[in-house]
Design a protein around this motif. Structure first.
Motif, PDB file in Angstrom:
ATOM      1  N   ALA A  16       0.831  -1.212   0.000  1.00 29.22           N
ATOM      2  CA  ALA A  16       0.000   0.000   0.000  1.00 29.22           C
ATOM      3  C   ALA A  16       0.865   1.262   0.000  1.00 29.22           C
ATOM      4  CB  ALA A  16      -0.945  -0.016   1.204  1.00 29.22           C
ATOM      5  N   ALA A  17       1.983   1.222   0.746  1.00 31.06           N
ATOM      6  CA  ALA A  17       2.886   2.373   0.761  1.00 31.06           C
ATOM      7  C   ALA A  17       3.425   2.651  -0.640  1.00 31.06           C
ATOM      8  CB  ALA A  17       4.037   2.120   1.741  1.00 31.06           C
ATOM      9  N   CYS A  18       3.561   1.595  -1.440  1.00 34.64           N
ATOM     10  CA  CYS A  18       4.023   1.736  -2.835  1.00 34.64           C
ATOM     11  C   CYS A  18       2.865   2.048  -3.780  1.00 34.64           C
ATOM     12  CB  CYS A  18       4.716   0.453  -3.282  1.00 34.64           C
ATOM     13  SG  CYS A  18       6.202   0.069  -2.338  1.00 34.64           S
ATOM     14  N   GLY A  19       1.658   2.181  -3.231  1.00 36.48           N
ATOM     15  CA  GLY A  19       0.496   2.465  -4.063  1.00 36.48           C
ATOM     16  C   GLY A  19      -0.023   1.242  -4.810  1.00 36.48           C
ATOM     17  N   THR A  20       0.444   0.074  -4.416  1.00 37.51           N
ATOM     18  CA  THR A  20       0.088  -1.153  -5.126  1.00 37.51           C
ATOM     19  C   THR A  20      -1.089  -1.852  -4.437  1.00 37.51           C
ATOM     20  OG1 THR A  20       2.397  -1.381  -5.775  1.00 37.51           O
ATOM     21  CG2 THR A  20       1.012  -3.364  -5.943  1.00 37.51           C
ATOM     22  N   PRO A  21      -2.206  -2.061  -5.163  1.00 36.76           N
ATOM     23  CA  PRO A  21      -3.360  -2.722  -4.547  1.00 36.76           C
ATOM     24  C   PRO A  21      -3.082  -4.202  -4.282  1.00 36.76           C
ATOM     25  CG  PRO A  21      -3.736  -2.428  -6.890  1.00 36.76           C
ATOM     26  CD  PRO A  21      -2.442  -1.726  -6.578  1.00 36.76           C
ATOM     27  N   THR A  22      -3.757  -4.755  -3.298  1.00 37.35           N
ATOM     28  CA  THR A  22      -3.542  -6.153  -2.903  1.00 37.35           C
ATOM     29  C   THR A  22      -4.767  -7.008  -3.208  1.00 37.35           C
ATOM     30  OG1 THR A  22      -1.981  -5.607  -1.128  1.00 37.35           O
ATOM     31  CG2 THR A  22      -3.210  -7.666  -0.887  1.00 37.35           C
ATOM     32  N   LEU A  23      -4.516  -8.195  -3.762  1.00 38.74           N
ATOM     33  CA  LEU A  23      -5.557  -9.223  -3.857  1.00 38.74           C
ATOM     34  C   LEU A  23      -5.301 -10.200  -2.722  1.00 38.74           C
ATOM     35  CD1 LEU A  23      -7.925 -10.441  -5.594  1.00 38.74           C
ATOM     36  CD2 LEU A  23      -6.188 -11.973  -6.545  1.00 38.74           C
ATOM     37  N   PRO A  40      -9.347  -8.659   6.481  1.00 39.21           N
ATOM     38  CA  PRO A  40     -10.411  -7.650   6.357  1.00 39.21           C
ATOM     39  C   PRO A  40     -10.117  -6.350   7.108  1.00 39.21           C
ATOM     40  CG  PRO A  40     -11.309  -9.819   6.887  1.00 39.21           C
ATOM     41  CD  PRO A  40      -9.823  -9.902   7.075  1.00 39.21           C
ATOM     42  N   GLU A  41      -9.143  -6.372   8.014  1.00 37.87           N
ATOM     43  CA  GLU A  41      -8.804  -5.165   8.768  1.00 37.87           C
ATOM     44  C   GLU A  41      -7.711  -4.340   8.096  1.00 37.87           C
ATOM     45  OE1 GLU A  41      -8.501  -6.023  13.161  1.00 37.87           O
ATOM     46  OE2 GLU A  41      -8.900  -8.048  12.439  1.00 37.87           O
ATOM     47  N   ILE A  42      -6.898  -4.976   7.275  1.00 37.51           N
ATOM     48  CA  ILE A  42      -5.775  -4.221   6.699  1.00 37.51           C
ATOM     49  C   ILE A  42      -5.907  -3.994   5.194  1.00 37.51           C
ATOM     50  CG2 ILE A  42      -4.191  -4.880   8.554  1.00 37.51           C
ATOM     51  CD1 ILE A  42      -2.835  -6.817   6.591  1.00 37.51           C
ATOM     52  N   VAL A  43      -6.794  -4.752   4.540  1.00 36.43           N
ATOM     53  CA  VAL A  43      -7.102  -4.484   3.126  1.00 36.43           C
ATOM     54  C   VAL A  43      -8.483  -3.826   3.088  1.00 36.43           C
ATOM     55  CG1 VAL A  43      -7.559  -5.493   0.855  1.00 36.43           C
ATOM     56  CG2 VAL A  43      -5.764  -6.468   2.316  1.00 36.43           C
ATOM     57  N   PHE A  44      -8.565  -2.616   2.532  1.00 30.18           N
ATOM     58  CA  PHE A  44      -9.855  -1.937   2.455  1.00 30.18           C
ATOM     59  C   PHE A  44     -10.466  -2.240   1.098  1.00 30.18           C
ATOM     60  CE2 PHE A  44      -7.819  -0.454   6.057  1.00 30.18           C
ATOM     61  CZ  PHE A  44      -8.824  -0.169   6.958  1.00 30.18           C
ATOM     62  N   GLY A  78     -12.048  -2.640  -2.201  1.00 29.84           N
ATOM     63  CA  GLY A  78     -12.511  -1.644  -3.166  1.00 29.84           C
ATOM     64  C   GLY A  78     -11.702  -0.366  -3.146  1.00 29.84           C
ATOM     65  N   VAL A  79     -10.848  -0.196  -2.139  1.00 31.02           N
ATOM     66  CA  VAL A  79     -10.034   1.019  -2.058  1.00 31.02           C
ATOM     67  C   VAL A  79      -8.534   0.680  -2.142  1.00 31.02           C
ATOM     68  CG1 VAL A  79      -9.507   3.109  -0.751  1.00 31.02           C
ATOM     69  CG2 VAL A  79     -11.814   2.107  -0.641  1.00 31.02           C
ATOM     70  N   SER A  80      -8.060  -0.160  -1.187  1.00 31.24           N
ATOM     71  CA  SER A  80      -6.630  -0.495  -1.220  1.00 31.24           C
ATOM     72  C   SER A  80      -6.403  -1.899  -1.780  1.00 31.24           C
ATOM     73  CB  SER A  80      -6.022  -0.381   0.178  1.00 31.24           C
ATOM     74  OG  SER A  80      -6.489  -1.405   1.019  1.00 31.24           O
ATOM     75  N   GLY A  81      -7.477  -2.570  -2.154  1.00 30.95           N
ATOM     76  CA  GLY A  81      -7.328  -3.907  -2.710  1.00 30.95           C
ATOM     77  C   GLY A  81      -8.664  -4.619  -2.753  1.00 30.95           C
ATOM     78  N   LEU A  82      -8.624  -5.909  -3.024  1.00 33.83           N
ATOM     79  CA  LEU A  82      -9.845  -6.710  -3.086  1.00 33.83           C
ATOM     80  C   LEU A  82      -9.659  -7.963  -2.245  1.00 33.83           C
ATOM     81  CD1 LEU A  82     -10.542  -6.389  -6.926  1.00 33.83           C
ATOM     82  CD2 LEU A  82     -11.751  -5.181  -5.064  1.00 33.83           C
ATOM     83  N   ILE A  83     -10.736  -8.347  -1.568  1.00 32.91           N
ATOM     84  CA  ILE A  83     -10.685  -9.546  -0.734  1.00 32.91           C
ATOM     85  C   ILE A  83     -11.535 -10.627  -1.391  1.00 32.91           C
ATOM     86  CG2 ILE A  83     -11.186 -10.509   1.546  1.00 32.91           C
ATOM     87  CD1 ILE A  83     -10.876  -7.647   2.665  1.00 32.91           C
ATOM     88  N   VAL A  84     -10.965 -11.818  -1.552  1.00 37.15           N
ATOM     89  CA  VAL A  84     -11.683 -12.910  -2.206  1.00 37.15           C
ATOM     90  C   VAL A  84     -11.608 -14.172  -1.355  1.00 37.15           C
ATOM     91  CG1 VAL A  84     -11.211 -11.972  -4.502  1.00 37.15           C
ATOM     92  CG2 VAL A  84      -9.641 -13.662  -3.508  1.00 37.15           C
ATOM     93  N   ASP A  85     -12.450 -15.158  -1.735  1.00 38.70           N
ATOM     94  CA  ASP A  85     -12.461 -16.422  -1.007  1.00 38.70           C
ATOM     95  C   ASP A  85     -11.968 -17.595  -1.847  1.00 38.70           C
ATOM     96  OD1 ASP A  85     -13.765 -15.853   1.682  1.00 38.70           O
ATOM     97  OD2 ASP A  85     -15.208 -14.921   0.313  1.00 38.70           O
ATOM     98  N   THR A  86     -11.907 -17.404  -3.158  1.00 36.42           N
ATOM     99  CA  THR A  86     -11.495 -18.516  -4.025  1.00 36.42           C
ATOM    100  C   THR A  86     -10.576 -18.012  -5.136  1.00 36.42           C
ATOM    101  OG1 THR A  86     -13.321 -18.191  -5.583  1.00 36.42           O
ATOM    102  CG2 THR A  86     -13.749 -19.651  -3.703  1.00 36.42           C
TER     103      THR A  86
END
Lengths: 372, 372
Positions: free
Chosen positions: B276-283, B291-295, B297-305
């Motif tokens: 995130a400090a590098c501006g890079t979104p996380t999957l 869920p607490e450190i990836v926001f 739709g904003v800083s990344g996307l959270i998936v289950d599969t």
């Protein structure tokens, strides 16, 4: 000579939790804790044992974990359980439940024992020649510690050694055997410092059969595969795997001699006195505690090289087995060990500012024990 | 909102000794201790750091072992050195040298901290879902502890949680990158719980390049050889080994997205905020702290599969990198982390019976922090 007072002491024994007391399989420390505990109960003392919940004892058992940690496959953090135990011990200490606390868990209790200022002592069961220990024992040089051989003390001369107590075995445990199997016996672990390769070389060169009863730990598996396995396919060499406690008497008692070709500073060497209890002489390499537990020319022979071992083989296997057993009976019984510890307990209790439990007549200066 | 008092606090930071502070190579805990320490000094506090002697800090360093234990090949008993450190810490405590002691060494100090009754807190850095820990934390449920995510607390709801402080990084450390390398980045360790196999599957199915910068610990070598190695020979998959701290900015900043396909209850996940400090979104896979450190739709996307990850790839790599960086700047900087801790220190000092250093005006009830 201390005159043993007639009052009984309230003694806590604090065991490691890796094995039950006594252990179901391997486990030297917990087995010795069991011997001490049972002998103290026999002597009429009020003994509380802090140990794993699957321990079996005639003392009061305070279970500190449901079962022995080494057999608990779900256990990841073994030290956490020892911190639970510490809290249980010092909860009882604060209720003034013990006259003396005897620790077998290395240094884990040092900070707390110092703060509480209780009468206590610690038997150090392991090797002490690790570079990590001098800074620790310099910091905690007030903590009273007991060695299991004088050789064990060498790396830590500045520790507060209050005594040396050799291990002992129940006198009626292992019975004398005849040695009629006419083989050399090797017992313990296959690992670089135990040097089973030396045992094999000596057996081959002296024309003796060798039976190897040993476990192979996971860390030693590669050593076994690359260094040892091919040596076992030679005539007269038999590898029989790990044996149970109840198989030891026959294995050691039928052996012409026990072979202990170690290459590390062994702090004690319980198998050597087990062999002696069976009347079986030991051929041992001069290392660590060996000169203190093998009585050269009486209970075995001490050598420095393989060739020396071969040269002494005839003398070794014709040694007087009754004399070997007598060395065990006079020096390495559990009752002798327990009495040594009772003497230490009394000196500690009497030297303690709050001492009141033991009559002054039984008091002995700590100094007496420094020369033990 | 706590009004920060103008007095400076005398704060001890007690680090693990496995790595130097900051670490020369890998080592999350010691790196966070370094960030906290330097930020506190910057804020004007009087900070003493107990750590390995090869640590580098602008605080007062009390060296507790000559060098970091993990790089010291002669070290066998790592815990012994931590007991030396404990003695040094409490020697200073007895001279009343600190207003508050901040421990990062798990439970090692609990018995002593309880006896001494000092103002203290402990940040728990590791996973807490081990079966060994509930008995310990039930016994020591009075010890004030701080989580690094709320998810981390789940296995130990009965511990004395006084706050939750997310890790932070120096604001001017990692700079925003452009993502023009157009690859997915995987960073850390090759191990079963990190699931690099999922990263590979997602990359292949979505037609993205994947660069893997990861070390392989000895315990994971077999897993790597049997489960992972053959997967690396596929088009677009590149394994570049372990990278240094100074290579991270380029590796993460040039990536279109960071991939964090974990399969274990990660207590925090420092690499996610580095990305995130590098501006890079996380999957990221929904697990532990994610869920607490990836926001989402904003800083990344959270998936289950894996399939969900593939389906979201287009959205992921076109996310607004400036918005990702803003999440870092508002939530995960070192100065925010340090201020959170200062708030906790003040509440602890003020709640302590001997509190005198901090003006009452700054006092805040512990309760406030229970809801943090």
């Amino acid at each position: 000579m201390t005159i043993r007072p007639t009052v009984s002491l309230r003694i806590a024994q604090v065991s490691p939790l890796y094995e039950s007391v006594p252990p179901k399989l391997y486990g030297g420390t917990e087995r010795v804790v069991s011997y001490i505990t049972e002998e103290l109960v026999e002597l009429g003392h009020d003994v509380t044992l802090f140990a794993s919940g699957d321990s079996v004892t005639s003392a009061h058992l305070v279970p500190c974990t449901p079962k022995a940690l080494r057999l608990d496959t779900g256990c990841v953090d073994q030290i956490a359980h020892h911190f639970v135990m510490l809290d249980k011990v010092f909860e009882c200490v604060q209720r003034d439940e013990f006259d003396v606390v005897h620790f077998h868990i290395d240094y884990f209790h040092f900070p707390l024992s110092r703060v509480h200022g209780i009468p206590h002592l610690t038997t150090l069961h392991g090797r002490l020649d690790l570079p990590d220990l001098p800074p620790l024992y310099r910091r905690y040089s007030d903590m009273p510690v007991v060695s299991i051989s004088k050789a064990q003390r060498k790396p830590l001369p500045f520790a507060n050694w209050i005594g040396n107590v050799y291990h002992g075995l129940p006198e009626n445990g292992l019975k004398p055997g005849t040695g009629e199997g006419k083989y050399l016996a090797f017992l313990g672990r296959i690992s670089p410092e135990k040097r089973v390769d030396r045992a094999i070389e000596i057996a081959l060169k002296s024309g003796m059969k060798l039976k190897i009863a040993a476990k192979i730990d996971r860390v030693d598996r590669e050593y076994f595969e690359t260094e040892i396995k091919h040596l076992l396919n030679q005539p007269g060499i038999e590898y029989i795997g790990e044996i149970r406690e109840d198989q030891k008497a026959e294995f050691l008692g039928n052996a012409a001699a026990y072979i202990f070709p170690i290459d590390w500073p062994e702090p004690f060497g319980l198998t050597v006195i087990e062999a002696a209890a069976c009347g079986t002489p030991t051929l041992a390499f001069r290392c660590g505690s060996v000169p203190e537990i093998v009585f050269h020319g009486v209970s075995g022979l001490i050598v420095d090289t393989v060739d020396e071992g071969v040269a002494h083989m005839e003398r070794l296997v014709t040694m007087d087995r009754a004399a070997v057993r007598r060395v065990f009976e006079t020096r390495f019984t559990g009752s002798r060990m327990a009495q040594d510890y009772v003497n230490l307990y009394e000196s500690i209790v009497n030297a303690h500012p709050a001492a009141a439990q033991v009559p002054a007549a039984g008091a002995t200066a700590l100094d007496t024990y420094l020369s033990l």
